[in-house]
Design an enzyme around this catalytic site. Structure first.
Site, PDB file in Angstrom:
ATOM      1  N   SER A  93      37.847  56.854 -42.129  1.00  0.00           N
ATOM      2  CA  SER A  93      36.465  57.349 -42.056  1.00  0.00           C
ATOM      3  C   SER A  93      35.543  56.133 -42.067  1.00  0.00           C
ATOM      4  O   SER A  93      35.965  55.039 -42.476  1.00  0.00           O
ATOM      5  CB  SER A  93      36.195  58.210 -43.293  1.00  0.00           C
TER       6      SER A  93
ATOM      7  N   TYR B 120      37.324  59.757 -52.928  1.00  0.00           N
ATOM      8  CA  TYR B 120      37.465  59.952 -51.483  1.00  0.00           C
ATOM      9  C   TYR B 120      37.219  58.638 -50.735  1.00  0.00           C
ATOM     10  O   TYR B 120      38.026  58.231 -49.899  1.00  0.00           O
ATOM     11  CB  TYR B 120      36.495  61.046 -51.004  1.00  0.00           C
TER      12      TYR B 120
HETATM   13  N1  LIG Z   1      34.669  66.035 -40.995  1.00  0.00           N
HETATM   14  C1  LIG Z   1      34.196  64.838 -41.268  1.00  0.00           C
HETATM   15  O1  LIG Z   1      32.949  64.647 -41.365  1.00  0.00           O
HETATM   16  C2  LIG Z   1      35.127  63.682 -41.424  1.00  0.00           C
HETATM   17  C3  LIG Z   1      34.622  62.380 -41.295  1.00  0.00           C
HETATM   18  C4  LIG Z   1      35.476  61.296 -41.437  1.00  0.00           C
HETATM   19  C5  LIG Z   1      36.816  61.500 -41.697  1.00  0.00           C
HETATM   20  N2  LIG Z   1      37.302  62.772 -41.833  1.00  0.00           N
HETATM   21  C6  LIG Z   1      38.725  62.933 -42.130  1.00  0.00           C
HETATM   22  O2  LIG Z   1      39.323  63.693 -41.101  1.00  0.00           O
HETATM   23  C7  LIG Z   1      40.480  64.361 -41.606  1.00  0.00           C
HETATM   24  C8  LIG Z   1      40.437  65.818 -41.169  1.00  0.00           C
HETATM   25  O3  LIG Z   1      39.292  66.438 -41.723  1.00  0.00           O
HETATM   26  P1  LIG Z   1      38.530  67.640 -41.015  1.00  0.00           P
HETATM   27  O4  LIG Z   1      37.101  67.276 -40.959  1.00  0.00           O
HETATM   28  O5  LIG Z   1      39.235  68.048 -39.779  1.00  0.00           O
HETATM   29  O6  LIG Z   1      38.693  68.754 -42.173  1.00  0.00           O
HETATM   30  P2  LIG Z   1      39.283  70.246 -42.154  1.00  0.00           P
HETATM   31  O7  LIG Z   1      38.770  71.003 -40.991  1.00  0.00           O
HETATM   32  O8  LIG Z   1      39.034  70.749 -43.534  1.00  0.00           O
HETATM   33  O9  LIG Z   1      40.858  70.019 -41.926  1.00  0.00           O
HETATM   34  C9  LIG Z   1      41.707  69.555 -42.932  1.00  0.00           C
HETATM   35  C10 LIG Z   1      43.135  69.865 -42.536  1.00  0.00           C
HETATM   36  O10 LIG Z   1      44.022  69.298 -43.514  1.00  0.00           O
HETATM   37  C11 LIG Z   1      44.892  70.331 -44.014  1.00  0.00           C
HETATM   38  N3  LIG Z   1      45.237  70.015 -45.392  1.00  0.00           N
HETATM   39  C12 LIG Z   1      44.389  69.886 -46.451  1.00  0.00           C
HETATM   40  N4  LIG Z   1      45.083  69.637 -47.570  1.00  0.00           N
HETATM   41  C13 LIG Z   1      46.404  69.598 -47.223  1.00  0.00           C
HETATM   42  C14 LIG Z   1      47.615  69.401 -47.948  1.00  0.00           C
HETATM   43  N5  LIG Z   1      47.618  69.188 -49.283  1.00  0.00           N
HETATM   44  N6  LIG Z   1      48.790  69.411 -47.267  1.00  0.00           N
HETATM   45  C15 LIG Z   1      48.796  69.644 -45.933  1.00  0.00           C
HETATM   46  N7  LIG Z   1      47.697  69.840 -45.199  1.00  0.00           N
HETATM   47  C16 LIG Z   1      46.505  69.826 -45.837  1.00  0.00           C
HETATM   48  C17 LIG Z   1      44.070  71.614 -43.839  1.00  0.00           C
HETATM   49  O11 LIG Z   1      44.841  72.810 -43.779  1.00  0.00           O
HETATM   50  P3  LIG Z   1      45.251  73.643 -45.119  1.00  0.00           P
HETATM   51  O12 LIG Z   1      44.007  73.738 -45.964  1.00  0.00           O
HETATM   52  O13 LIG Z   1      45.760  74.952 -44.629  1.00  0.00           O
HETATM   53  O14 LIG Z   1      46.314  72.832 -45.786  1.00  0.00           O
HETATM   54  C18 LIG Z   1      43.435  71.345 -42.466  1.00  0.00           C
HETATM   55  O15 LIG Z   1      44.381  71.597 -41.452  1.00  0.00           O
HETATM   56  C19 LIG Z   1      40.448  64.163 -43.125  1.00  0.00           C
HETATM   57  O16 LIG Z   1      41.340  63.126 -43.474  1.00  0.00           O
HETATM   58  C20 LIG Z   1      39.014  63.729 -43.404  1.00  0.00           C
HETATM   59  O17 LIG Z   1      38.915  62.915 -44.547  1.00  0.00           O
HETATM   60  C21 LIG Z   1      36.482  63.865 -41.695  1.00  0.00           C
END
Ligand SMILES: NC(=O)c1ccc[n+]([C@@H]2O[C@H](COP(=O)([O-])OP(=O)(O)OC[C@H]3O[C@@H](n4cnc5c(N)ncnc54)[C@H](OP(=O)(O)O)[C@@H]3O)[C@@H](O)[C@H]2O)c1
Length: 268
Positions: free
Chosen positions: A144, A157
């Protein structure tokens, strides 16, 4: 002559948001998929959409990657399911949590560290020898822009993301010239379910100059991964912010992030 078949791609956190968009990007490029997330229903829905859209083989591997021995269990599952060897590894699963550290649950911090540091390190260590033996592999690690800066009120985080970036860059250099590349993908804000889960509900992402949609983040991430690039930050405004951060005094940058997060904490 037909191009050789693409190897299997494992995507963690593939049931929604950035992970699902990356899975679509990889499927479009012909990779059979192995998808991981906890909720089996949402995972099945995502897998069905991918099969429908791209006609590729998709395996669903529901599981909690924050649990002990998750890496060993997942690697065994991959070996049992994938016909082709693992060529692409995407460490994407993660979540954030907004709020004062002293009021947070010790278990939540532990789960975050297990999922976003211990699991990717252990799984990469286990999968890497196979990739090196074949002289072929791509590893994409979703960090990130938070990785470049400490984050008061989201301390664990931000620290996890800094860990991931450091790990990815070091490994990219260690493996240079050996056929396996490592790319750190550092998005800024992306409208997904992440904000709600983290308790960040006040951010008007649609109007933010920093926001980039998940499909574009995935495209730029997978493009960079295929080129073997070490780092990719999607969006010009995010790249400028990361660049400017290098020159800002640390104390000042900390106070700016604190002010921003405090405001969000008050509204949450
Ligand atoms: N959105 C942003 O603004 C942003 C910015 C920078 C970086 N990121 C990073 O991008 C990545 C994806 O985030 P996103 O924005 O796509 O969020 P999201 O829509 O909440 O997706 C998170 C995914 O991770 C899975 N997950 C969560 N906990 C888990 C566990 N213990 N074991 C296995 N799977 C798990 C969730 O499914 P389940 O809940 O069913 O397990 C879901 O598929 C993360 O690493 C986040 O830190 C996001």
């Amino acid at each position: 002559m037909n191009p050789p078949p693409r190897g299997a791609a494992l995507v963690t956190g593939a049931s929604s948001g950035i992970g699902l968009a990356i899975a679509h990007e990889l499927a479009r490029r012909g990779h059979p998929l192995l998808l991981v997330a906890r909720d089996p229903g949402r995972l099945a829905e995502a897998a069905a959409g991918l099969r429908r859209a791209h006609g590729v083989v998709v395996h669903e591997l529901p599981g909690d990657l924050g649990e002990a021995h998750a890496a060993e269990a997942l690697l065994a599952e991959c070996g049992a399911r994938a016909v082709l060897p693992l060529e692409v590894l995407v460490h994407n699963a993660g979540f954030g949590a907004l709020g004062p550290f002293d009021e947070s649950s010790p278990d939540a911090a532990g789960s975050m560290i297990a999922l976003q540091t211990a699991f990717p390190v252990r799984f990469t260590r286990l999968a890497l020898p196979g990739m090196l033996e074949r002289g072929r592999g791509r590893i994409l690690i979703v960090a990130s822009t938070a990785a470049f800066q400490a984050g008061p009120f989201m301390a664990v985080y931000y620290a996890c993301k800094a860990f991931l970036l450091s790990f990815a860059e070091a490994l990219a250099e260690e493996l240079r010239g050996r056929g396996v590349t490592v790319t750190a993908l550092c998005p800024g804000p992306v409208p997904t379910g992440f904000q709600d889960r983290a308790g960040v509900t006040d951010v008007p992402l649609a109007r933010s100059a920093l926001a980039v949609d998940a499909a574009r983040v995935a495209r730029e991430g997978v493009d960079a991964m295929e080129r073997g690039r070490r780092l990719v930050v999607p969006g010009l405004a995010n790249r400028l912010l990361v660049f400017a951060n290098r020159f800002a005094p640390r104390a000042l940058a900390l106070r700016i992030v604190r002010r921003l997060q405090e405001r969000r904490t008050a509204k949450a």
